[in-house]
Write a protein that holds these residues in place. Sequence first.
Motif, short mmCIF file in Angstrom:
data_model
loop_
_atom_site.label_atom_id
_atom_site.label_comp_id
_atom_site.label_asym_id
_atom_site.label_seq_id
_atom_site.Cartn_x
_atom_site.Cartn_y
_atom_site.Cartn_z
N THR A 226 97.15 -36.01 44.24
CA THR A 226 98.23 -36.99 44.08
C THR A 226 99.59 -36.31 44.01
N ALA A 227 99.65 -35.26 43.19
CA ALA A 227 100.91 -34.52 43.05
C ALA A 227 101.29 -33.83 44.34
N LEU A 228 100.29 -33.29 45.05
CA LEU A 228 100.54 -32.54 46.27
C LEU A 228 101.06 -33.43 47.39
N ILE A 229 100.42 -34.61 47.58
CA ILE A 229 100.86 -35.48 48.68
C ILE A 229 102.26 -36.05 48.39
N SER A 230 102.57 -36.30 47.12
CA SER A 230 103.91 -36.78 46.77
C SER A 230 104.95 -35.70 47.03
N SER A 231 104.58 -34.45 46.72
CA SER A 231 105.50 -33.33 46.93
C SER A 231 105.67 -33.02 48.42
N LEU A 232 104.55 -32.98 49.15
CA LEU A 232 104.61 -32.64 50.57
C LEU A 232 105.29 -33.73 51.40
N SER A 233 105.32 -34.95 50.86
CA SER A 233 105.95 -36.05 51.60
C SER A 233 107.47 -35.98 51.58
N ARG A 234 108.01 -35.12 50.73
CA ARG A 234 109.47 -34.96 50.68
C ARG A 234 109.94 -34.27 51.96
N PRO A 235 110.96 -34.79 52.62
CA PRO A 235 111.42 -34.25 53.91
C PRO A 235 111.71 -32.76 53.89
N GLU A 236 112.34 -32.26 52.79
CA GLU A 236 112.72 -30.84 52.74
C GLU A 236 111.52 -29.91 52.69
N ILE A 237 110.35 -30.43 52.25
CA ILE A 237 109.13 -29.61 52.19
C ILE A 237 108.28 -29.83 53.44
#
Length: 424
Positions: free
Chosen positions: A272-283
């Motif tokens: 859950t944390a990973l997909i939310s983080s990876l979904s950020r455009p800068e990442i």
Amino acid sequence: RDIFFAYFLGAGIHSDIFFIASKIPNLFRRITAEGAFTSSFLPVYSGLLNGKNSKIAEEFSKLIFVILLILLTILTIILEIFMNELILLIAPGFQENQELLNQIIILSRFTILFLPIISIVALFGAMLNASGKFAPFAFTPIILNVCLVIACLFIAKNMTIKSFPLAIALPVSGIIQLLFILFFSFKYKLISKDFFNFLKLKKRKLLKFSKLLNVTMKRFFPAMLSGGIFQINILVDTLLASFLGVGAVSFLYYADRLVQLPLGVIGVALGTALISSLSRPEILKNKIKTAIQFEQSLKICVYFSIPAMLALLFFSEIIVNALFKRGNFGSYESEQTTFALICYSLGIPFLIMTKSCQAVFLASGKTYRIMLISLFQLIANIILSLILMKHLFHGGIALATSISTFLEFRDKDKCQTMLTKTIM
């Protein structure tokens, strides 16, 4: 919750009825909403929200909410109409026991009402996760568990269907969860009072979001097929266990619940944390940052999953006896659940690491890869289950799940290869 289930229902006919009935809303919610829809919606919504377009993000989420609500209403009505056929499909082993089958159908007509409510909860939960507010959605299962525990206290020995209060508790808990998640959605200003004014949703806005909606739907259908395959894979255990007689479904349920503890605490939390983080455009646009986060996630998975596996393997009997052996859950039920737990435990590390692999595919929009890998696991699980259950009974079904999970992880290891090439 499961301690209360074991005490009041045991591991037999009464528990089998409820566990089968409760699988239906969980199956479809993960296919249509919590799994496929939110995972395809979250990256797009996250991009809008983190791009400082909060008003546009709200308008887009409103459109998705309306579409989801319409689809879920239609689906629930269809399932209510064809409930008899659906139960025969899920638990064909109980076909000869008409009384038992009728009781499962009666409960399922109540438990299915949980589907549209909890799916909407999942949508708002995804919105909160995208904004970095993980706590409210993470708390909602506690509401469900408290409601089910309270419902257990209303179980009486003279009841024809002892688990009937639990079936009522499911939709009731869903309503409470929905009110809870809406409160925080308003609090963090993810939605406004106009959100539920559907009259303002005009054709102009549909055209405005046509591109974003197209991107979401392109992700949704492969994710739905993938989620469907994955959930069918889970149902294989129940379907085959129904042929092994009364109690087998419950033995697998209680064992699986213990496996779900490390999976939920480690695997689902990281995913859950990973997909939310990876979904950020800068990442998401920086493959090296994506690779680093994925690698860190896998290290955490290994660090916690192997001790969890060893604990459940070597202390399985102590854990099962300490948690469940009381009331209607006796020595025989304890022995059979322990056997299933040992077989399930072997797949814990791969089950946990798979969640992080899925997050990378979902964030990048490559949901078709998950679909193909899940299809492979489904076929492997069915073949292995049919072979092993002849010798190990319900333990063979659990062992087949562990082996097929390992094979699934080996396929998803292509994700690691892809990231390694990126860093090179």
